[in-house]
Motif scaffolding. Structure first.
Motif, PDB file in Angstrom:
ATOM      1  N   GLY A 357      11.330   6.031  35.550  1.00  0.00           N
ATOM      2  CA  GLY A 357      11.257   6.142  34.807  1.00  0.00           C
ATOM      3  C   GLY A 357      12.131   6.686  33.668  1.00  0.00           C
ATOM      4  O   GLY A 357      12.437   6.544  32.449  1.00  0.00           O
ATOM      5  N   THR A 360      11.398   3.642  30.894  1.00  0.00           N
ATOM      6  CA  THR A 360      10.932   3.720  29.729  1.00  0.00           C
ATOM      7  C   THR A 360      10.954   4.639  29.218  1.00  0.00           C
ATOM      8  O   THR A 360      10.425   4.298  28.202  1.00  0.00           O
ATOM      9  CB  THR A 360      10.071   3.822  31.397  1.00  0.00           C
ATOM     10  N   LEU A 361      11.391   5.824  29.771  1.00  0.00           N
ATOM     11  CA  LEU A 361      11.582   7.191  28.713  1.00  0.00           C
ATOM     12  C   LEU A 361      12.425   7.518  27.779  1.00  0.00           C
ATOM     13  O   LEU A 361      12.525   7.906  27.640  1.00  0.00           O
ATOM     14  CB  LEU A 361      11.187   7.837  29.567  1.00  0.00           C
ATOM     15  N   ASP A 364      12.584   5.629  23.432  1.00  0.00           N
ATOM     16  CA  ASP A 364      11.629   5.822  22.492  1.00  0.00           C
ATOM     17  C   ASP A 364      12.063   5.839  21.410  1.00  0.00           C
ATOM     18  O   ASP A 364      12.460   5.845  20.406  1.00  0.00           O
ATOM     19  CB  ASP A 364      11.717   7.577  22.430  1.00  0.00           C
ATOM     20  N   GLU A 401       4.393  -0.225  26.391  1.00  0.00           N
ATOM     21  CA  GLU A 401       6.351  -0.264  25.956  1.00  0.00           C
ATOM     22  C   GLU A 401       6.466  -1.479  25.020  1.00  0.00           C
ATOM     23  O   GLU A 401       7.221  -1.978  25.285  1.00  0.00           O
ATOM     24  CB  GLU A 401       6.513  -0.420  27.481  1.00  0.00           C
ATOM     25  N   THR A 545       7.113  12.455  36.953  1.00  0.00           N
ATOM     26  CA  THR A 545       6.005  10.715  36.263  1.00  0.00           C
ATOM     27  C   THR A 545       5.262  10.190  37.271  1.00  0.00           C
ATOM     28  O   THR A 545       4.567   9.470  37.341  1.00  0.00           O
ATOM     29  CB  THR A 545       7.040   9.944  35.906  1.00  0.00           C
ATOM     30  N   LEU A 560       1.778   7.582  31.311  1.00  0.00           N
ATOM     31  CA  LEU A 560       2.434   7.562  30.349  1.00  0.00           C
ATOM     32  C   LEU A 560       2.423   8.532  29.161  1.00  0.00           C
ATOM     33  O   LEU A 560       3.696   9.313  28.504  1.00  0.00           O
ATOM     34  CB  LEU A 560       2.999   6.206  29.941  1.00  0.00           C
ATOM     35  N   THR A 563       2.778  12.136  29.803  1.00  0.00           N
ATOM     36  CA  THR A 563       4.586  12.458  29.833  1.00  0.00           C
ATOM     37  C   THR A 563       5.208  12.054  28.397  1.00  0.00           C
ATOM     38  O   THR A 563       6.344  12.836  28.507  1.00  0.00           O
ATOM     39  CB  THR A 563       5.185  11.248  30.903  1.00  0.00           C
ATOM     40  N   ARG A 564       4.879  11.298  27.706  1.00  0.00           N
ATOM     41  CA  ARG A 564       5.682  10.753  26.572  1.00  0.00           C
ATOM     42  C   ARG A 564       5.859  12.202  25.566  1.00  0.00           C
ATOM     43  O   ARG A 564       6.591  13.160  25.163  1.00  0.00           O
ATOM     44  CB  ARG A 564       5.540  10.182  25.560  1.00  0.00           C
ATOM     45  N   LEU A 567       7.937  15.218  27.232  1.00  0.00           N
ATOM     46  CA  LEU A 567       9.296  14.947  26.222  1.00  0.00           C
ATOM     47  C   LEU A 567       9.630  15.428  25.174  1.00  0.00           C
ATOM     48  O   LEU A 567       9.868  15.949  24.662  1.00  0.00           O
ATOM     49  CB  LEU A 567       9.314  13.817  26.910  1.00  0.00           C
TER      50      LEU A 567
END
Ligand code: ATP
Ligand code: OAA
Ligand code: CA
Ligand code: MN
Length: 654
Positions: A357, A360-361, A364, A401, A545, A560, A563-564, A567
């Motif tokens: 990730g 992907t992460l 943002d 995404e 993840t 996802l 996870t966001r 974060l």
């Protein structure tokens, strides 16, 4: 004098006069414009392409280059390319000309080596009689044309990206990587068990180099990219990539830092050169070769040779290996991590193996993107090594995404995706070619990219693991010793086939979350990371993840959006002050609640229906961690034994 039907008089000597209607005081104004200045269709077409803007006038303050003419500068540039492509057995570089063999020849250069001054008896071969055309730092548009005209499998997708096929290899080939062992590298580099550096001798390197150079020189044309690595101006590296495909040239155009016209003019000699002859195999009768693929690194010569694989990631990650050598020599830590920054300047690093990730992460919408994969941490803060991102595309969706989705447009290289033959719409769910489908785009295609890609010292160090066992918590706060323990362990479960051959998810340990790319012993990087985190007060986090509610097969991948949210809570600082409790076995501190995340998933045990199976799986994974760490128990990390002992104690206890 004759009058025609329109009442316009003509004379036989002069051309037909323009028909003029409503000459004075008419209602229509004349919008016909000036006639084109062309005598023929060819000439007309030649007007379509404007000559590139003349290079910036030099004002005499730019050093030695300021005093030379444009012709002389071009001659020097071609000579430098000819020298790069020189056959070291024949002692000469090829005759190189700038431009497309299908078009006009612009200028010529040929390099004779100083050490080869005797009569050229063996040096005259057919290959030294021909020209090698050099397509130098072409623009994306020109590279599109080259790819579409000459490279099978190149197409424009409905959003304007260039779809390509990387050939038989759709992932890296770590087992085919070789590093030249000499008196220096023998002592400096990490060799032996667990190390990615498989040795080769200098002579064998030269055999492969000659094979690659001969192959490249046998072609009508080669692509040359002169670009930079590292956004930190004090530690920038000049790289030259010689390749045979427009795909490779466009990929590197996107992935490395693009020089301005002025910087290109003053480029001079590269610090590092890649010879990518990926279409051509290595010779399996050559010593050290165990397949037809070989990726060879020679640090002393500052060269890399690629034979037998066209997967473009080899170039990207080959240069990353080089940085993992050059940067620590300057007390700079090189990191396989993504990096972003909040509006208030708080920087986060995202470590993790392939597919965990990072891209992907770190992409943002609410934060500035510094980079998605390769960074340096120096006394000045962080800097991205690259000028582009390389995102996984499998199952990509606009909803989940959006920034990556929108970056797939004109200029972006799309590897190994499947698309509708008529509409050219990409089906991101299709794995027919590979699961490791990828998009390579310049970083400025992400709207909130931070240009230049540098930032202050990190506040949070986030270790990503895609835990296929489903027993690691979605997030845990780590002590410095735990951060080091997990950094050195580098755990994940590989899901897709980024490394050629791996298809099923399996637990993997890869030191520093990138053992495939490090050159020195992992403890060297670990000690540097500990020192920097301590000095700058960064907090470590472990974020899973991967799976929840059971292992791969029975549970599901953590959503996802959750996870966001996790974060967001790390970045904002709110998670730092949450209530924590310790897990058994791994001794991880997990928060009791996080805004926007169901509390019951924060402890993995809650999500497993079968508690016994959970415990067994937890112990199984802990055992794998312990076994993996055995190799590191004899090493000292940092200046004193205190940290080493703390790190050893920071692993699972059972
Ligand atoms: N909870 C999650 N967190 C992060 N990624 C997830 C999650 N669930 C699914 N994914 C998917 O996992 C993949 C993560 O891949 P990503 O490109 O970010 O990997 P990476 O760490 O950058 O790897 P590489 O170093 O190979 O580029 C993406 O395809 C993403 O959509
Ligand atoms: O190198 C690749 O092919 C992709 C990548 O970023 C990784 O594996 O870490
Ligand atoms: Ca990535
Ligand atoms: Mn990577």
């Amino acid at each position: 004098m004759a009058a025609n039907g329109n009442g316009v008089s003509t004379t036989p000597k002069s051309p037909l006069a323009r028909i003029q209607t409503q000459k004075n005081g008419g209602i229509c104004h004349d919008d016909s414009g000036k006639p084109v200045k062309a005598q023929t269709i060819d000439e007309l077409h030649s007007l379509q392409k404007k000559r590139s803007a003349p290079t910036t006038p030099l004002d005499g303050v730019q050093g030695t280059f300021a005093t030379i003419s444009e012709d002389e500068r071009q001659r020097q540039q071609l000579q430098s390319i000819s020298a790069s492509l020189a056959s070291l057995t024949r002692g000469t570089g090829p005759k190189v000309v700038r431009g497309d063999p299908a078009g006009k020849v612009q200028s010529v250069s040929h390099v004779a080596h100083h050490h080869h001054i005797e009569a050229p008896t063996i040096s005259v071969s057919d290959s030294s009689l021909k020209f090698t055309h050099v397509l130098y730092n072409l623009s994306p548009a020109e590279l599109y044309e080259q790819a579409i005209k000459y490279e099978k499998g190149s197409f424009i997708t409905s959003t304007g990206a260039l779809a390509t096929l990387s050939g038989a290899k759709t992932g890296r080939s770590p087992r085919d990587k070789r590093v030249v062992i000499d008196d220096t590298t023998q002592d400096e580099l990490w060799w032996g068990k667990g190390s990615p550096n498989i040795e080769m001798d200098e002579h064998t390197f030269m055999v492969n180099r000659e094979r690659a150079v001969d192959y490249l020189n046998s072609l009508d044309k080669v692509f040359v990219n002169d670009q930079f690595l590292n956004w930190d101006p004090q530690n920038r590296i000049k790289v030259r990539i010689v390749s045979a495909r427009a795909y490779h040239s466009l990929f590197m155009h996107n992935m490395c830092i693009r020089p301005t016209p002025e910087e290109l003019e003053n480029f001079g000699t590269p610090d590092f050169t890649i010879y990518n002859a990926g279409q051509f195999p290595c010779n399996r009768y050559t010593h050290y070769m165990t397949s037809s693929t070989s990726i060879d690194l020679n640090l002393a010569r500052r060269e890399m040779v690629i034979l037998g694989t066209q997967y473009a990631g080899e170039m990207k990650k080959g240069l990353f290996s080089v940085m993992h050598y050059l940067m620590p020599m300057r007390q700079i830590l090189s990191l396989h991590s993504g990096c972003n920054m909040g509006k208030d300047g708080d920087v986060a690093l995202f470590f993790g193996l392939s597919g965990t990730g990072k891209t992907t992460l770190s992409t943002d919408h609410n934060r500035y993107l510094i980079g998605d994969d390769e960074h340096c941490w120096s006394d000045n803060g962080v800097s991205n090594i690259e000028g582009g991102c390389y995102a996984k595309c499998i199952d990509l969706s606009r909803e989940k995404e959006p920034d990556i989705w929108n970056a797939i447009k004109f200029g972006t290289v799309l590897e190994n995706v499947v698309f509708d033959e008529h509409t050219r719409e990409v089906d991101y769910g299709d794995k027919s070619v590979t699961e490791n489908t990828r998009a390579a785009y310049p970083i400025e295609y992400i709207p909130n990219a931070k240009i230049p890609c540098v930032g202050p010292h990190p506040k949070n160090v986030i270790l990503l693991a895609c835990d296929a066992f489903g027993v690691l918590p979605p997030v845990s706060k780590l002590s410095l010793a735990q951060t080091m323990y997990h950094f050195i362990s580098g755990y994940t479960a590989l899901v897709a086939g980024t490394e050629d051959g791996i298809k099923e998810p399996t637990a993997t340990f890869s030191a520093c979350f990138g053992a495939a790319f490090i050159m020195l012993h992992p403890t060297k990087y670990a000690a540097m990371l500990a020192e920097k985190m301590l000095k700058h007060g960064a907090t470590g986090w472990l974020v899973n993840t991967g799976w929840s509610g059971g292992s791969y097969g029975s549970g599901n991948r953590i959503k996802l959006p959750y996870t966001r949210k996790i974060l967001d809570a790390i970045h904002s600082g709110s998670l730092l002050n949450a209530t924590y409790h310790k897990t058994e076995v791994f001794g991880l501190d997990i928060p009791t609640e996080i805004e926007g995340v169901p509390s019951e998933i924060l402890h993995p045990e809650n999500t497993w229906a079968d508690k016994k199976a959970y415990k067994e799986t937890l112990l199984k994974l802990a055992g794998l961690f312990k076994k993996n760490f055995e190799t590191f128990t004899n090493y000292k990390i940092g200046k004193d034994n205190k940290l080493t002992e703390e790190i050893l104690a920071a692993g699972p206890n059972f």
